[in-house]
Design a protein around this motif. Structure first.
Motif, PDB file in Angstrom:
ATOM      1  N   VAL A  98      45.515  51.010  60.311  1.00  0.00           N
ATOM      2  CA  VAL A  98      44.901  51.017  58.992  1.00  0.00           C
ATOM      3  C   VAL A  98      45.372  49.785  58.225  1.00  0.00           C
ATOM      4  O   VAL A  98      46.568  49.468  58.204  1.00  0.00           O
ATOM      5  N   TYR A  99      44.422  49.091  57.594  1.00  0.00           N
ATOM      6  CA  TYR A  99      44.721  47.863  56.864  1.00  0.00           C
ATOM      7  C   TYR A  99      44.317  47.998  55.393  1.00  0.00           C
ATOM      8  O   TYR A  99      43.344  48.685  55.065  1.00  0.00           O
ATOM      9  N   ARG A 100      45.053  47.312  54.551  1.00  0.00           N
ATOM     10  CA  ARG A 100      44.733  47.252  53.122  1.00  0.00           C
ATOM     11  C   ARG A 100      43.920  45.982  52.882  1.00  0.00           C
ATOM     12  O   ARG A 100      44.256  44.904  53.380  1.00  0.00           O
ATOM     13  N   ALA A 101      42.826  46.123  52.118  1.00  0.00           N
ATOM     14  CA  ALA A 101      41.983  44.950  51.849  1.00  0.00           C
ATOM     15  C   ALA A 101      41.392  45.056  50.455  1.00  0.00           C
ATOM     16  O   ALA A 101      41.225  46.156  49.909  1.00  0.00           O
ATOM     17  N   GLN A 102      41.055  43.926  49.897  1.00  0.00           N
ATOM     18  CA  GLN A 102      40.464  43.873  48.554  1.00  0.00           C
ATOM     19  C   GLN A 102      39.022  43.403  48.646  1.00  0.00           C
ATOM     20  O   GLN A 102      38.734  42.345  49.205  1.00  0.00           O
ATOM     21  N   LEU A 103      38.106  44.189  48.078  1.00  0.00           N
ATOM     22  CA  LEU A 103      36.690  43.837  48.069  1.00  0.00           C
ATOM     23  C   LEU A 103      36.441  42.737  47.031  1.00  0.00           C
ATOM     24  O   LEU A 103      37.259  42.528  46.123  1.00  0.00           O
ATOM     25  N   PRO A 104      35.337  42.045  47.144  1.00  0.00           N
ATOM     26  CA  PRO A 104      35.020  40.978  46.172  1.00  0.00           C
ATOM     27  C   PRO A 104      35.024  41.461  44.722  1.00  0.00           C
ATOM     28  O   PRO A 104      35.332  40.686  43.812  1.00  0.00           O
ATOM     29  N   ASP A 105      34.695  42.743  44.493  1.00  0.00           N
ATOM     30  CA  ASP A 105      34.678  43.239  43.114  1.00  0.00           C
ATOM     31  C   ASP A 105      36.060  43.661  42.620  1.00  0.00           C
ATOM     32  O   ASP A 105      36.202  44.172  41.505  1.00  0.00           O
ATOM     33  N   GLY A 106      37.091  43.473  43.472  1.00  0.00           N
ATOM     34  CA  GLY A 106      38.454  43.780  43.063  1.00  0.00           C
ATOM     35  C   GLY A 106      38.976  45.109  43.542  1.00  0.00           C
ATOM     36  O   GLY A 106      40.190  45.363  43.474  1.00  0.00           O
TER      37      GLY A 106
END
Length: 371
Positions: A98-106
């Motif tokens: 499982v990875y943590r990621a940030q979408l373009p909208d924050g």
């Protein structure tokens, strides 16, 4: 051995101690194969944080209000995770990393990528999880954001829950000790989530893998039930009370009737919840393999102490605050009703939530009177 241990519990439940003034509600194991000991070795210190009141209803939003999952493609996911960079990995389970990621909208999301070695065998679990997550919405259930199902990749994208798993907190890995009121609030949150699945989803849903490492906590210590890979739709016909299916679950939490008959009901989740409630209160895992034979099965060990009136000895030693013994008796009483060997003797999850909510009100009233 697992079955023998649980069936050994049955005789002791015949003479339950009445731990409250309320009426009784509702009058790693070899047999589980590869998923038996999938619990994350996940225990935490307590803080005097005040917990907000639980909502007065269980169904918090309509399925029709749900947005469709985001239409993310593999190229976008690779970019979001920097090609699944190790420093973005936040966990690993049976299904994958499982990875943590940030979408373009924050917005922050959790991206779960299937392991290549389990790619074929987990097809059913993956499809099942996606199908169910698309249909449910509740503050105490992890929400689906998107997914990818391609020839060589299976990825589930969900909301990111930042405060780790309940098991990590019970193990002290997050730096604070959960106070009794926090533990009770977490138990109520989980009960609300399961109540929604059983009663208020489009069709009844049985989770089948209720355990501490599948409970995620927010920064404010609200609980969210996660991992719906083993979940399945329950009986939908008025004359049906169970479905027949192969055994899935985690050793120590599984309903003994389900293990012996392959007959699954919503009361199977209730049994798992009862084991989890004892885990929340005691800090012990369902099966403590390093302990003596007498203490190895937590349900049996705790019941013996409860029946002798030694409820304070069941409590997590990391929890140093003093808790009213009557409150403990009432709370443990709910847990032992949930793990009754016979399904007919277990309460419904809605009744469990209401009972725990009442206990919390009594505790808050007692605390106010002593201030």
């Amino acid at each position: 051995m697992f079955l023998v241990c649980f069936y050994a519990l049955c005789p002791c439940f015949g003479s339950k101690k009445d731990g409250s003034d309320d009426p009784v509600l509702g009058r790693d194991a070899n047999s589980l194969n590869s998923y038996e000991m999938r619990s994350i070795s996940d225990r935490i210190p307590a803080s005097p944080l005040q917990v907000p009141a639980s909502p007065s209803r269980f169904s918090l939003s309509s399925p029709q209000s749900r947005n469709e999952p985001l239409n993310l493609n593999l190229k976008q996911v690779i970019k979001l995770t920097r090609n699944f960079a190790p420093d973005l990995m936040i966990g690993e389970g049976y299904f994958g990393k499982v990875y943590r990621a940030q979408l373009p909208d924050g917005h922050i999301v959790a991206i779960k990528r299937a392991k290549k070695e389990h790619f074929v065998s987990l097809r059913a679990e993956f499809s099942n999880e996606i199908a169910l997550l698309k249909k449910i919405e509740h503050r105490n259930l992890v929400q689906l954001v998107g997914y990818i199902d391609q020839r060589n990749e299976r990825i589930v994208i969900t909301e990111y829950v930042s405060n780790g798993t309940l098991r990590e907190h019970l193990d002290g890995q997050r730096g604070i000790i959960l106070g009794f009121s926090q533990r009770l609030e977490i138990a109520i949150d989980i009960a609300h989530g399961l109540t929604y699945l059983h009663l208020y989803a489009e069709k009844p849903i049985i989770h089948r893998d209720v355990r501490s490492s599948n409970i995620l906590l927010t920064k404010s210590f609200r609980a969210k039930v996660a991992d719906f890979g083993f979940a399945r739709t329950g009986p939908t016909e008025p004359d049906q009370s169970q479905v027949e299916t192969g055994v899935r679950g985690t050793a120590g939490y599984a309903d003994p009737e389900y293990l012996s008959t392959n007959h699954l009901t919503i009361k199977s989740d209730v049994f798992s919840y009862g084991v989890l409630l004892l885990e929340i209160l005691s800090g012990r895992r369902p099966i403590e393999v390093q302990r003596s034979v007498r203490e190895r099965i937590t349900v049996r060990w705790a019941f013996e102490k409860f029946n002798r009136g030694d409820v304070k000895e069941i409590m997590d030693p990391m929890l140093t605050e003093s808790v009213n013994e009557d409150i403990l008796n009432k709370t443990f009483g709910v847990a032992f009703q949930c793990v009754a060997p016979t399904r007919a003797d277990r309460p419904a999850m809605k009744e469990v939530a209401e009972r725990l909510w009442k206990i919390r009100r009594i505790m808050q009233k007692n605390n106010a009177e002593h201030k």
